[in-house]
Scaffold this active site. Structure first.
Site, mmCIF file in Angstrom:
data_model
loop_
_atom_site.group_PDB
_atom_site.id
_atom_site.type_symbol
_atom_site.label_atom_id
_atom_site.label_comp_id
_atom_site.label_asym_id
_atom_site.label_seq_id
_atom_site.Cartn_x
_atom_site.Cartn_y
_atom_site.Cartn_z
ATOM 1 N N GLU A 167 -23.291 -105.224 -25.885
ATOM 2 C CA GLU A 167 -24.426 -105.772 -25.142
ATOM 3 C C GLU A 167 -24.088 -107.128 -24.560
ATOM 4 O OE1 GLU A 167 -27.929 -108.454 -24.745
ATOM 5 O OE2 GLU A 167 -26.282 -108.574 -26.184
ATOM 6 N N GLU A 168 -23.333 -107.927 -25.320
ATOM 7 C CA GLU A 168 -23.132 -109.331 -24.968
ATOM 8 C C GLU A 168 -22.411 -109.533 -23.637
ATOM 9 O OE1 GLU A 168 -24.604 -111.605 -26.321
ATOM 10 O OE2 GLU A 168 -24.923 -111.190 -28.443
ATOM 11 N N HIS A 214 -28.126 -104.053 -30.832
ATOM 12 C CA HIS A 214 -26.708 -103.977 -30.461
ATOM 13 C C HIS A 214 -25.826 -104.360 -31.635
ATOM 14 C CE1 HIS A 214 -25.973 -108.377 -29.719
ATOM 15 N NE2 HIS A 214 -27.208 -108.390 -29.241
ATOM 16 N N HIS A 232 -25.416 -117.622 -30.238
ATOM 17 C CA HIS A 232 -24.045 -117.698 -29.714
ATOM 18 C C HIS A 232 -23.257 -118.898 -30.237
ATOM 19 C CE1 HIS A 232 -25.204 -115.135 -25.895
ATOM 20 N NE2 HIS A 232 -25.436 -114.508 -27.054
ATOM 21 N N ASP A 242 -28.034 -112.297 -34.121
ATOM 22 C CA ASP A 242 -27.753 -111.663 -32.835
ATOM 23 C C ASP A 242 -26.557 -110.733 -32.985
ATOM 24 O OD1 ASP A 242 -27.823 -111.082 -30.132
ATOM 25 O OD2 ASP A 242 -26.831 -112.937 -29.523
ATOM 26 N N ASP A 257 -33.854 -107.309 -30.618
ATOM 27 C CA ASP A 257 -32.729 -108.170 -30.250
ATOM 28 C C ASP A 257 -33.206 -109.590 -29.978
ATOM 29 O OD1 ASP A 257 -30.295 -109.202 -29.495
ATOM 30 O OD2 ASP A 257 -30.282 -108.271 -27.511
#
Length: 470
Positions: free
Chosen positions: A329-330, A283, A428, A295, A357
């Protein structure tokens, strides 16, 4: 420590003597296996994987869905795939609601005044401009909150203190992340005015982990944020003293207008059956706190670099290979859902798929989700990967988050399992940056993906897409 690999001739000899089922012949020619091994070794010697991640994190950086960074990432993706020499490059639209972060602060007011490090969870509502001040009520985990009396949090701020367990395969994430996803609505059902959770991560840094949450329909929406691990410890220590703990928190987040981003797609067009194709992808979006190196910049670099190696062959593989940079995607696999909807009538042409991912740790296992008749071919593929330290796992692969919608429509998938022991230290957070990537580990990933993509595109049979995978 450098990866060691065996001479190509030895690998090919082993591959042709595999113990396959009676009356079955090897699914790949000696030539195909030799080329796959050569591509693997080229990847180990060096490819464009790290260069691609560096470009994305430097030239674009944070790229949360719906932001100017998102638009810049799409433009970057198109330009990068064209630069790499793909036969076709195009975009497909993906539309979704947006959210902006705003101010986020918190502090203990009593009994021991101290600042707290928090970050709002994705799509949290805001507090009033004056903020929210209330007593803390602590719960061990989401289950404890759900089982509490209906008025257990009346007029208070819920604090869920559950800790994520570190694991190579990331298996600690699922049990812990439920608090992030559903905690706000469950707290509101108990009368809470707001919620704080221990960050869903495995680090001890004073950085909070963001991530998506969902409000249940018909339940009051309350502000939701994650605490850094040390600040969650601090709250626990204060509560342990038996005194009422009062916290003030201010969140300035707000929802925005609908926005249209794009899935970015590059294709190596097959020489014999161009309408049939293999998907590899990652992504393109990230959260806004770091630069999205792990990520999922790493996945973008791995899959694009693997395809670039195949583009360097004198002849295109039999089937097409698509590298998909999925949008958003998130915030709910939005790009993956859009691709699955747009290509729902094309499932039987998708030979198989895999998504990268899970950061940039070395791949240690490969799982498949194929029809039983294709397993001998899978085992041959794994033989080429063995010098990379990769073993076969099982036939229950998930394929990756963005492939969930396609998997539901019946495609075959593979999971190339990365070592995620430290992945959730950075997940994140502002700490998801380029320096966390080990170039050698990245090359090992690229080597595995180039084997997977090339051999899948050369496979004379089918892995079962559109027929039995439900």
């Amino acid at each position: 420590m450098k990866l060691k690999y065996f001479p190509i001739a030895i690998i090919v000899t082993c591959l042709t003597t595999l113990d396959v089922a009676a009356n079955q012949t090897p699914s790949f020619s000696k030539k195909d296996l030799k080329i796959a091994a050569e591509l693997r070794d080229q990847a180990l010697e060096g490819s464009k994987d790290y260069e691609i991640v560096e470009s994305l994190t430097t030239e674009v950086g944070p790229r949360m869905a719906g932001t100017p960074g998102d638009a810049a990432a799409v433009k970057w993706g198109v330009a990068k795939l064209k630069e790499l020499g793909f036969d076709k490059v195009w975009t497909e639209p993906v539309t979704f609601p947006t959210w902006k972060r705003g101010v986020e602060t918190a502090e203990v007011i009593a009994p021991y005044p101290q600042p707290l490090v928090i970050t709002a969870l994705g799509f949290s509502v805001a507090t009033s401009e004056e903020g929210l001040t209330a007593e803390i009520v602590q719960f061990d985990d989401l289950d404890a909150l759900e089982k509490a009396p209906d008025n257990a949090a009346e007029g208070k701020i819920v604090f869920i203190r559950n800790r994520m367990e570190r694991a190579r395969d990331g298996s600690g994430y699922g049990p812990a992340v439920a608090a992030r996803g559903s905690g706000a609505s469950e707290a509101a059902k108990k009368g809470a005015l707001g919620i704080l959770i221990r960050s869903i991560g495995t680090d001890t840094d004073r950085m909070a982990h963001t991530g998506m949450m969902r409000y249940e329909e018909g339940i009051e929406k309350i502000p939701a944020a994650a605490l850094s691990a040390p600040d969650a410890d601090l709250l626990e220590n204060m509560i342990r003293r038996g005194k009422s703990v009062t916290v003030s928190m201010t969140i300035g987040a707000k929802s925005g207008d609908a926005y249209t981003s794009h899935n970015v797609i590059g294709e190596i067009t097959g020489s014999e059956k161009p309408e049939e194709y293999v998907i590899i992808g990652a992504h393109l979006d990230s959260w806004d706190l770091g630069t999205g190196a792990l990520d999922d910049g790493a996945g973008i670099g791995i899959t694009a670099a693997a395809a670039k190696l195949i583009l360097g062959l004198p002849q295109r593989p039999k089937r097409s290979i698509r590298v998909i940079m999925f949008a958003n995607e998130e915030q709910g696999l939005v790009g993956g859902k859009a691709y699955a909807d747009a290509h729902k009538d094309d499932v039987q042409n998708i030979i198989t798929a895999a998504e990268s991912d899970f950061g940039a740790g070395k791949i240690w296992r490969i799982d498949s989700k194929v029809k039983p008749e294709a397993l001998p071919a899978v085992k041959q593929m794994v033989e080429v990967m063995k010098p990379l330290g990769i073993a076969y796992g099982n036939n229950e692969a998930g394929g990756g988050p963005d492939l969930i919608p396609l998997r539901g429509k019946g495609i075959s998938v593979f999971s190339l399992r990365q070592d995620g022991t430290d992945y959730f230290d950075y997940h994140h957070t502002p700490n998801d940056t380029l320096d966390k990537i080990d170039p050698e580990a990245l090359r090992q990933n690229t080597a595995a993906y180039v084997i997977f993509a090339y051999l899948s595109a050369q496979f004379d049979g089918d892995f079962g897409s559109g027929f039995h995978q439900k």
